[in-house]
Design an enzyme around this catalytic site. Structure first.
Site, mmCIF file in Angstrom:
data_model
loop_
_atom_site.group_PDB
_atom_site.id
_atom_site.type_symbol
_atom_site.label_atom_id
_atom_site.label_comp_id
_atom_site.label_asym_id
_atom_site.label_seq_id
_atom_site.Cartn_x
_atom_site.Cartn_y
_atom_site.Cartn_z
ATOM 1 N N ILE A 16 0.178 4.483 -1.305
ATOM 2 C CA ILE A 16 1.198 5.540 -1.272
ATOM 3 C C ILE A 16 2.590 4.973 -1.520
ATOM 4 O O ILE A 16 3.443 5.642 -2.116
ATOM 5 C CB ILE A 16 1.137 6.366 0.038
ATOM 6 C CG1 ILE A 16 1.875 7.689 -0.143
ATOM 7 C CG2 ILE A 16 1.695 5.598 1.229
ATOM 8 C CD1 ILE A 16 1.352 8.566 -1.252
ATOM 9 N N SER A 38 4.586 -6.990 2.977
ATOM 10 C CA SER A 38 3.176 -6.603 3.003
ATOM 11 C C SER A 38 2.368 -7.884 3.153
ATOM 12 O O SER A 38 2.785 -8.926 2.612
ATOM 13 C CB SER A 38 2.820 -5.886 1.698
ATOM 14 O OG SER A 38 1.906 -4.848 1.923
ATOM 15 N N LYS A 93 2.917 9.535 7.348
ATOM 16 C CA LYS A 93 2.004 10.277 8.213
ATOM 17 C C LYS A 93 0.719 9.480 8.378
ATOM 18 O O LYS A 93 0.335 8.769 7.447
ATOM 19 C CB LYS A 93 1.714 11.677 7.694
ATOM 20 C CG LYS A 93 1.347 11.801 6.231
ATOM 21 C CD LYS A 93 0.089 11.323 5.650
ATOM 22 C CE LYS A 93 -1.230 11.522 6.259
ATOM 23 N NZ LYS A 93 -2.347 11.124 5.336
ATOM 24 N N ASP A 171 -7.287 12.091 8.091
ATOM 25 C CA ASP A 171 -6.202 11.418 7.352
ATOM 26 C C ASP A 171 -5.647 12.369 6.289
ATOM 27 O O ASP A 171 -4.434 12.598 6.253
ATOM 28 C CB ASP A 171 -6.680 10.090 6.748
ATOM 29 C CG ASP A 171 -5.578 9.451 5.920
ATOM 30 O OD1 ASP A 171 -4.622 8.914 6.515
ATOM 31 O OD2 ASP A 171 -5.635 9.535 4.667
HETATM 32 P P1 NAP Z 1 -3.253 1.291 1.689
HETATM 33 O O1 NAP Z 1 -3.380 1.443 0.215
HETATM 34 O O2 NAP Z 1 -4.363 0.638 2.443
HETATM 35 O O3 NAP Z 1 -1.874 0.550 1.956
HETATM 36 C C1 NAP Z 1 -1.446 0.097 3.204
HETATM 37 C C2 NAP Z 1 -0.645 -1.142 3.004
HETATM 38 O O4 NAP Z 1 -0.116 -1.600 4.259
HETATM 39 C C3 NAP Z 1 -1.477 -2.315 2.449
HETATM 40 O O5 NAP Z 1 -0.737 -2.957 1.437
HETATM 41 C C4 NAP Z 1 -1.643 -3.192 3.668
HETATM 42 O O6 NAP Z 1 -1.843 -4.547 3.328
HETATM 43 C C5 NAP Z 1 -0.300 -2.999 4.337
HETATM 44 N N1 NAP Z 1 -0.259 -3.454 5.727
HETATM 45 C C6 NAP Z 1 -1.252 -3.548 6.626
HETATM 46 N N2 NAP Z 1 -0.784 -4.040 7.788
HETATM 47 C C7 NAP Z 1 0.542 -4.295 7.600
HETATM 48 C C8 NAP Z 1 1.574 -4.820 8.429
HETATM 49 N N3 NAP Z 1 1.349 -5.181 9.677
HETATM 50 N N4 NAP Z 1 2.818 -4.947 7.892
HETATM 51 C C9 NAP Z 1 3.066 -4.585 6.630
HETATM 52 N N5 NAP Z 1 2.122 -4.074 5.798
HETATM 53 C C10 NAP Z 1 0.891 -3.924 6.292
HETATM 54 O O7 NAP Z 1 -3.032 2.719 2.378
HETATM 55 P P2 NAP Z 1 -2.249 3.981 1.781
HETATM 56 O O8 NAP Z 1 -3.208 4.883 1.125
HETATM 57 O O9 NAP Z 1 -1.051 3.568 1.056
HETATM 58 O O10 NAP Z 1 -1.863 4.706 3.159
HETATM 59 C C11 NAP Z 1 -0.852 4.177 4.003
HETATM 60 C C12 NAP Z 1 -0.352 5.298 4.894
HETATM 61 O O11 NAP Z 1 0.197 6.321 4.060
HETATM 62 C C13 NAP Z 1 -1.461 5.965 5.717
HETATM 63 O O12 NAP Z 1 -0.987 6.310 6.990
HETATM 64 C C14 NAP Z 1 -1.804 7.207 4.921
HETATM 65 O O13 NAP Z 1 -2.279 8.258 5.747
HETATM 66 C C15 NAP Z 1 -0.451 7.556 4.322
HETATM 67 N N6 NAP Z 1 -0.528 8.312 3.065
HETATM 68 C C16 NAP Z 1 -1.446 7.986 2.102
HETATM 69 C C17 NAP Z 1 -1.534 8.768 0.950
HETATM 70 C C18 NAP Z 1 -2.527 8.454 -0.152
HETATM 71 O O14 NAP Z 1 -2.719 9.300 -1.030
HETATM 72 N N7 NAP Z 1 -3.136 7.281 -0.207
HETATM 73 C C19 NAP Z 1 -0.690 9.856 0.774
HETATM 74 C C20 NAP Z 1 0.284 10.100 1.739
HETATM 75 C C21 NAP Z 1 0.345 9.340 2.880
HETATM 76 P P3 NAP Z 1 -3.368 -5.122 3.277
HETATM 77 O O15 NAP Z 1 -4.093 -4.253 2.303
HETATM 78 O O16 NAP Z 1 -3.161 -6.523 2.823
HETATM 79 O O17 NAP Z 1 -3.891 -4.979 4.678
#
Ligand code: NAP
Length: 309
Positions: A16, A38, A93, A171
């Site tokens: 995101i 990250s 969120k 989620d």
């Molecule tokens: P994601 O692709 O798994 O990205 C999460 C990122 O956070 C990864 O790069 C992860 O690194 C990093 N991370 C983990 N622990 C961390 C820490 N302690 N400090 C800094 N970075 C850290 O997940 P995402 O889909 O972007 O979702 C993230 C959030 O946004 C969730 O809460 C989700 O509900 C929300 N969201 C997602 C979407 C969507 O369409 N995907 C839309 C709106 C909102 P590693 O992979 O190396 O662990």
């Protein structure tokens, strides 16, 4: 007089952050991205990349705000560290993995005198404000919500979603609840059935009944939907029915499609964050998270076949 852009960093450079936060920040006059943190140290754009928030905050003292785009399980720890360093914080969120964690963040931000913004992005979908205006003064008769998407398509390999604290199908469905809480009078979870795959901890499907409105409010949630995807909320009133579809990107009144503004949710969301920072205010609405917590509290849970990507 134009104000200097707010120097912001992103924590958690995942899907995101790349899909929505980076483009919104690049187009924003309110913010300038100065760094990212990250675990894999991946870089975005042409700003310094760090593997840990602490290292980033130490090396970049000019950072004024941090957007926390990590999975929810680590959101509290990351946000607390940013607040303790005196930064304004945007929470993707859901704002935390639990209500108590979110409350602790609110308290910490208040004590530190910084802005805390729980960013419910779906509330910035273009159908939401017109729907709210249309609903004013009308009596709600029935609400039905269908949030059905394919986890394998939209979240490939994101095991955190099905881990404890990942919330599973909630989620995406918490986005529906963020819209519903913005549009409807107060409602509560009356009953829920959740389907959790063997070997995982969070549901892949759910059926919910909400109480508190004059008529029934049902929700069908599915994370294994193939074919057409549904992100729909239909609200029947004494004066007609409105349907928000595609997560609030489209709006129909009695079946007639309405003309809406720009579908992008994150530019207005960041404009809101800038306004909050400049007026030294916070905005943290926990109602969508509370409904998810309540669903877990009252649910009948059924174990289903193991899930593999
Ligand atoms: P994601 O692709 O798994 O990205 C999460 C990122 O956070 C990864 O790069 C992860 O690194 C990093 N991370 C983990 N622990 C961390 C820490 N302690 N400090 C800094 N970075 C850290 O997940 P995402 O889909 O972007 O979702 C993230 C959030 O946004 C969730 O809460 C989700 O509900 C929300 N969201 C997602 C979407 C969507 O369409 N995907 C839309 C709106 C909102 P590693 O992979 O190396 O662990």
């Amino acid at each position: 007089m134009t104000q200097a852009p707010i120097r912001i960093a992103i924590a958690g450079l995942g899907k995101i952050a790349r899909d929505a936060h980076l483009p919104a920040l690049a187009a924003s006059a309110d913010f300038t991205l100065v760094a990212t943190a990250s675990p894999d140290g991946a870089a975005a754009a042409d700003v310094p990349a760090y593997t840990a928030l602490g290292a980033m905050l130490a090396a970049e003292p000019g950072i004024e705000a941090v957007a926390v785009c990590t999975p929810p399980q680590v959101r509290r720890a990351v946000a607390m560290e940013a607040i303790a360093a005196g930064k304004n914080v945007l929470l993707e969120k859901p704002p935390a993995a639990t209500l108590a964690e979110a409350e602790a963040l609110i308290e910490a931000a208040r004590a530190a005198g910084v802005t805390l913004f729980a960013a419910w992005h779906s509330r910035y979908a273009p159908a939401v404000e017109p729907a709210r205006a249309w609903l004013a003064g009308k009596a709600i008769r029935r609400v039905s919500l269908a949030w059905k998407e394919d986890i394998r398509h939209w979240h490939p390999g994101q095991d955190w979603i099905l881990a404890p604290g990942g919330m599973g199908v909630f989620d995406p469905a918490i986005n529906a609840l963020s819209i519903a809480t913005a549009l409807l009078p107060r409602f509560h979870v009356a009953s829920a059935r959740l389907a959790v795959p063997e070997g995982r901890h969070a549901p892949l499907a759910g059926s919910l009944l909400f109480g508190g409105l004059a008529g029934p409010f049902t929700a069908e949630l599915d994370f294994l939907q193939t074919g057409p995807q549904s992100w729909d909320i239909a609200i029947e009133t004494d004066q007609g029915t409105i349907t928000l579809s595609l997560g609030g990107a489209r709006l129909a009144v009695d079946g007639v499609e309405q003309v809406l503004g720009d579908a992008a949710e994150y530019p207005p969301l960041y404009a809101r964050f800038a306004r909050l920072i400049r007026t030294r205010a916070s905005e943290v609405d926990l109602r969508p998270l509370q409904l998810v917590a309540d669903a877990f509290m009252v649910a009948e849970v059924e174990k289903t076949a193991p899930f593999a990507w």
